[in-house]
Design a protein around this motif. Structure first.
Motif, PDB file in Angstrom:
ATOM      1  N   ALA A  51      30.384  33.523  37.351  1.00 56.83           N
ATOM      2  CA  ALA A  51      31.670  34.209  37.505  1.00 56.83           C
ATOM      3  C   ALA A  51      31.523  35.282  38.582  1.00 56.83           C
ATOM      4  O   ALA A  51      30.412  35.735  38.880  1.00 56.83           O
ATOM      5  N   ARG A  52      32.642  35.694  39.156  1.00 54.96           N
ATOM      6  CA  ARG A  52      32.631  36.809  40.105  1.00 54.96           C
ATOM      7  C   ARG A  52      32.851  38.069  39.278  1.00 54.96           C
ATOM      8  O   ARG A  52      33.977  38.396  38.918  1.00 54.96           O
ATOM      9  N   VAL A  53      31.762  38.741  38.938  1.00 56.26           N
ATOM     10  CA  VAL A  53      31.832  39.869  38.013  1.00 56.26           C
ATOM     11  C   VAL A  53      31.931  41.196  38.770  1.00 56.26           C
ATOM     12  O   VAL A  53      31.092  41.494  39.615  1.00 56.26           O
ATOM     13  N   LEU A  54      32.969  41.970  38.459  1.00 59.21           N
ATOM     14  CA  LEU A  54      33.136  43.283  39.074  1.00 59.21           C
ATOM     15  C   LEU A  54      33.201  44.347  37.990  1.00 59.21           C
ATOM     16  O   LEU A  54      33.916  44.188  36.994  1.00 59.21           O
ATOM     17  N   GLU A  55      32.436  45.411  38.178  1.00 60.71           N
ATOM     18  CA  GLU A  55      32.451  46.531  37.240  1.00 60.71           C
ATOM     19  C   GLU A  55      33.526  47.516  37.693  1.00 60.71           C
ATOM     20  O   GLU A  55      33.570  47.886  38.867  1.00 60.71           O
ATOM     21  N   ILE A  56      34.375  47.924  36.766  1.00 60.52           N
ATOM     22  CA  ILE A  56      35.465  48.837  37.105  1.00 60.52           C
ATOM     23  C   ILE A  56      35.086  50.252  36.677  1.00 60.52           C
ATOM     24  O   ILE A  56      34.537  50.451  35.593  1.00 60.52           O
ATOM     25  N   ASP A  57      35.414  51.198  37.502  1.00 65.81           N
ATOM     26  CA  ASP A  57      35.166  52.585  37.158  1.00 65.81           C
ATOM     27  C   ASP A  57      36.266  53.045  36.197  1.00 65.81           C
ATOM     28  O   ASP A  57      37.151  53.806  36.542  1.00 65.81           O
ATOM     29  N   GLY A  58      36.213  52.533  34.983  1.00 66.48           N
ATOM     30  CA  GLY A  58      37.235  52.814  33.985  1.00 66.48           C
ATOM     31  C   GLY A  58      36.949  51.970  32.764  1.00 66.48           C
ATOM     32  O   GLY A  58      36.013  51.159  32.781  1.00 66.48           O
ATOM     33  N   ASN A  59      37.740  52.153  31.710  1.00 67.19           N
ATOM     34  CA  ASN A  59      37.480  51.408  30.479  1.00 67.19           C
ATOM     35  C   ASN A  59      38.230  50.069  30.460  1.00 67.19           C
ATOM     36  O   ASN A  59      38.880  49.680  31.436  1.00 67.19           O
ATOM     37  N   PHE A  60      38.150  49.373  29.312  1.00 65.30           N
ATOM     38  CA  PHE A  60      38.777  48.055  29.203  1.00 65.30           C
ATOM     39  C   PHE A  60      40.271  48.103  29.499  1.00 65.30           C
ATOM     40  O   PHE A  60      40.808  47.216  30.178  1.00 65.30           O
ATOM     41  N   ASP A  61      40.947  49.120  28.986  1.00 69.05           N
ATOM     42  CA  ASP A  61      42.407  49.185  29.136  1.00 69.05           C
ATOM     43  C   ASP A  61      42.805  49.292  30.615  1.00 69.05           C
ATOM     44  O   ASP A  61      43.778  48.672  31.052  1.00 69.05           O
ATOM     45  N   VAL A  62      42.023  50.052  31.371  1.00 72.41           N
ATOM     46  CA  VAL A  62      42.254  50.176  32.819  1.00 72.41           C
ATOM     47  C   VAL A  62      42.053  48.805  33.476  1.00 72.41           C
ATOM     48  O   VAL A  62      42.865  48.344  34.292  1.00 72.41           O
ATOM     49  N   ALA A  63      40.962  48.131  33.090  1.00 72.04           N
ATOM     50  CA  ALA A  63      40.645  46.817  33.663  1.00 72.04           C
ATOM     51  C   ALA A  63      41.747  45.797  33.342  1.00 72.04           C
ATOM     52  O   ALA A  63      42.149  45.007  34.203  1.00 72.04           O
ATOM     53  N   LEU A  64      42.265  45.836  32.112  1.00 69.05           N
ATOM     54  CA  LEU A  64      43.311  44.871  31.723  1.00 69.05           C
ATOM     55  C   LEU A  64      44.575  45.087  32.548  1.00 69.05           C
ATOM     56  O   LEU A  64      45.198  44.122  33.006  1.00 69.05           O
ATOM     57  N   ASN A  65      44.932  46.338  32.773  1.00 65.56           N
ATOM     58  CA  ASN A  65      46.120  46.609  33.596  1.00 65.56           C
ATOM     59  C   ASN A  65      45.943  46.063  35.014  1.00 65.56           C
ATOM     60  O   ASN A  65      46.883  45.511  35.599  1.00 65.56           O
ATOM     61  N   LEU A  66      44.731  46.189  35.550  1.00 63.03           N
ATOM     62  CA  LEU A  66      44.472  45.668  36.900  1.00 63.03           C
ATOM     63  C   LEU A  66      44.621  44.146  36.937  1.00 63.03           C
ATOM     64  O   LEU A  66      45.210  43.591  37.869  1.00 63.03           O
ATOM     65  N   THR A  67      44.107  43.469  35.919  1.00 60.60           N
ATOM     66  CA  THR A  67      44.194  41.996  35.920  1.00 60.60           C
ATOM     67  C   THR A  67      45.650  41.551  35.790  1.00 60.60           C
ATOM     68  O   THR A  67      46.051  40.561  36.392  1.00 60.60           O
ATOM     69  N   LYS A  68      46.433  42.286  35.019  1.00 60.32           N
ATOM     70  CA  LYS A  68      47.855  41.934  34.881  1.00 60.32           C
ATOM     71  C   LYS A  68      48.548  42.031  36.236  1.00 60.32           C
ATOM     72  O   LYS A  68      49.329  41.162  36.611  1.00 60.32           O
ATOM     73  N   GLU A  69      48.237  43.104  36.972  1.00 63.56           N
ATOM     74  CA  GLU A  69      48.824  43.270  38.315  1.00 63.56           C
ATOM     75  C   GLU A  69      48.398  42.133  39.231  1.00 63.56           C
ATOM     76  O   GLU A  69      49.209  41.577  39.973  1.00 63.56           O
ATOM     77  N   MET A  70      47.111  41.785  39.168  1.00 63.12           N
ATOM     78  CA  MET A  70      46.604  40.703  40.032  1.00 63.12           C
ATOM     79  C   MET A  70      47.316  39.398  39.746  1.00 63.12           C
ATOM     80  O   MET A  70      47.717  38.668  40.655  1.00 63.12           O
ATOM     81  N   ALA A  71      47.480  39.081  38.449  1.00 64.65           N
ATOM     82  CA  ALA A  71      48.073  37.792  38.072  1.00 64.65           C
ATOM     83  C   ALA A  71      49.568  37.742  38.367  1.00 64.65           C
ATOM     84  O   ALA A  71      50.134  36.670  38.559  1.00 64.65           O
ATOM     85  N   THR A  72      50.199  38.910  38.416  1.00 66.15           N
ATOM     86  CA  THR A  72      51.627  38.950  38.736  1.00 66.15           C
ATOM     87  C   THR A  72      51.846  38.717  40.230  1.00 66.15           C
ATOM     88  O   THR A  72      52.747  37.995  40.641  1.00 66.15           O
ATOM     89  N   ALA A  73      50.987  39.317  41.034  1.00 61.86           N
ATOM     90  CA  ALA A  73      51.215  39.303  42.481  1.00 61.86           C
ATOM     91  C   ALA A  73      50.549  38.134  43.205  1.00 61.86           C
ATOM     92  O   ALA A  73      50.931  37.797  44.324  1.00 61.86           O
ATOM     93  N   TYR A  74      49.546  37.513  42.568  1.00 67.41           N
ATOM     94  CA  TYR A  74      48.789  36.464  43.262  1.00 67.41           C
ATOM     95  C   TYR A  74      48.686  35.213  42.382  1.00 67.41           C
ATOM     96  O   TYR A  74      48.860  35.292  41.169  1.00 67.41           O
ATOM     97  N   PRO A  75      48.399  34.056  42.989  1.00 71.74           N
ATOM     98  CA  PRO A  75      48.328  32.810  42.195  1.00 71.74           C
ATOM     99  C   PRO A  75      47.028  32.696  41.406  1.00 71.74           C
ATOM    100  O   PRO A  75      46.199  31.833  41.663  1.00 71.74           O
TER     101      PRO A  75
END
Ligand code: AN7
Length: 357
Positions: free
Chosen positions: A132-156
């Motif tokens: 997998a392409r693993v990236l560590e986020i400077d934040g907790n799980f909730d921060v990471a989940l919000n980022l993935t939601k944004e990614m999936a909304t804006a990109y395929p």
């Protein structure tokens, strides 16, 4: 030689086994590692302790070592069917291990966002091993989940966290299997709660099992968060959740309403247990031969609390979901134990050391 697995075999994987009850069709490419069919193990020790029949649903025996595989087989199969080429998830570890494995099998790119420094070694090793392409986020799980939601909304890119409804659909099969093994639903169902997808899924599974006539009754649903990461119990999101059980170190559960609904409409509750109680339950389970990760022990710690509060009727049938395998977090297992002692390679000193001679 047999060429086909019988249609009702638990070894088929959950999509083939429960085909008619999942959002799949003949044109869905089934991506499976033959997840599900995990054992329901009676705990003599816990049964005696709480004066009930206690059954442990050992989800650590799924292909990647956690319950996440039930949801991931459906989510990845549907992503492939829908023409997706990449999936993304935020994870405290197990979701990423499962997503990486199933995406690899499907030939999809898997991106993983993990909270910095809070993912157990075994889980990280899985995501890395499956490329997998693993990236560590400077934040907790909730921060990471919000980022993935944004990614999936804006990109395929397909989001495969449990906000993806296919995940919950797959995970409901855990309840089907419990009902099959017991011949009906339990009286009480107890489990850990993090992002709250799994309790949402089990409740749906039990209700569908009742509608299908497999069980005349429904269980009371009890979910347990860690005391330092218990937003549902507090009634407000937490920006800095803390617990040794890193899998459930979540401050703003995505399926919050699903957990509340399960607890309220079943006559159960969402509670919290202290880290000390989680660790004690973890050790007791290990002593009984059942190796789980810390988060998985939260349900068992919760069962003890229910007993103390007089909420376990004598003789009741109780199921506890043990969500992940102990090997996920070898650091923790070793940290709490004495180091092996070096002895000469001779029988006598070994027996002396063991106090057996
Ligand atoms: C072992 O992997 O959230 O309440 O990102 O790994 O459905 O979230 C894991 C959660 C319980 C909580 N036990 O389940 C992730 C993640 C174990 C877990 C939970 C998790 P949910």
């Amino acid at each position: 030689m047999r060429t086909e697995i019988p249609a009702d075999s638990p070894r088929l994987g959950i999509i083939r086994r429960y085909f008619d009850r999942l959002p799949v069709s003949e044109s869905t490419p089934i991506v499976t590692l033959h997840e599900g069919g995990t054992p329901l193990i009676r705990s003599a020790r816990l049964s005696e302790e709480v004066d009930a029949e206690v059954w442990l649903k050992y989800e650590g025996l799924n292909p990647t070592g956690s319950f996440k595989d039930r949801g991931m087989t459906v989510a990845i199969s549907k992503a492939l069917e829908d023409g997706s080429r990449a999936v993304v998830c935020a994870s405290t570890g197990n979701t990423s291990a499962s997503a990486a494995a199933y995406a690899g099998r499907a030939g999809l790119v898997c991106a993983v966002l993990i909270p910095r420094g809070n993912v157990a070694l075994g889980k990280l090793s899985q995501a890395l091993a499956h490329d997998a392409r693993v990236l560590e986020i400077d934040g907790n799980f909730d921060v990471a989940l919000n980022l993935t939601k944004e990614m999936a909304t804006a990109y395929p890119i397909t989001l495969v966290n449990s906000v993806n409804p296919h995940r919950i659909e797959g995970q409901k099969t855990g309840a089907f299997e419990v009902v099959e093994d017991l011949g009906r639903a339990p009286d009480l169902h107890v489990m850990p709660v993090g992002n709250a997808g799994n309790i949402t899924a089990y409740w749906r599974g039990y209700r569908e099992a009742q509608q299908a006539g497999w069980s005349g009754t429904l269980p009371k649903m009890y979910g347990f968060q860690a005391a330092g990461a218990n937003p549902i119990v507090r009634g407000e999101a937490m920006s800095d959740p803390r617990t040794v059980a890193t899998a459930i170190r979540i401050g703003n559960p995505a399926s919050w309403s699903g957990a509340s609904e399960a607890a309220d409409s079943s006559g159960g509750a969402i509670g919290s247990v202290r880290d000390k109680e989680i660790v004690e339950a973890y050790r007791n389970l290990a002593a009984e031969g059942i190796f789980v990760e810390l988060a998985s022990a939260a349900g068992v710690a919760g069962l003890r609390q229910l007993k103390e509060r007089g909420l376990v009727p004598p003789g009741a049938t109780v199921t506890c979901v043990l969500t992940g395998h102990g090997l996920k977090d070898p650091d923790w297992a070793i940290a709490g134990a004495a180091r092996p002692k070096l002895v000469p390679a001779e029988v006598r000193p070994i027996l002396q050391e063991l106090e057996l001679a």
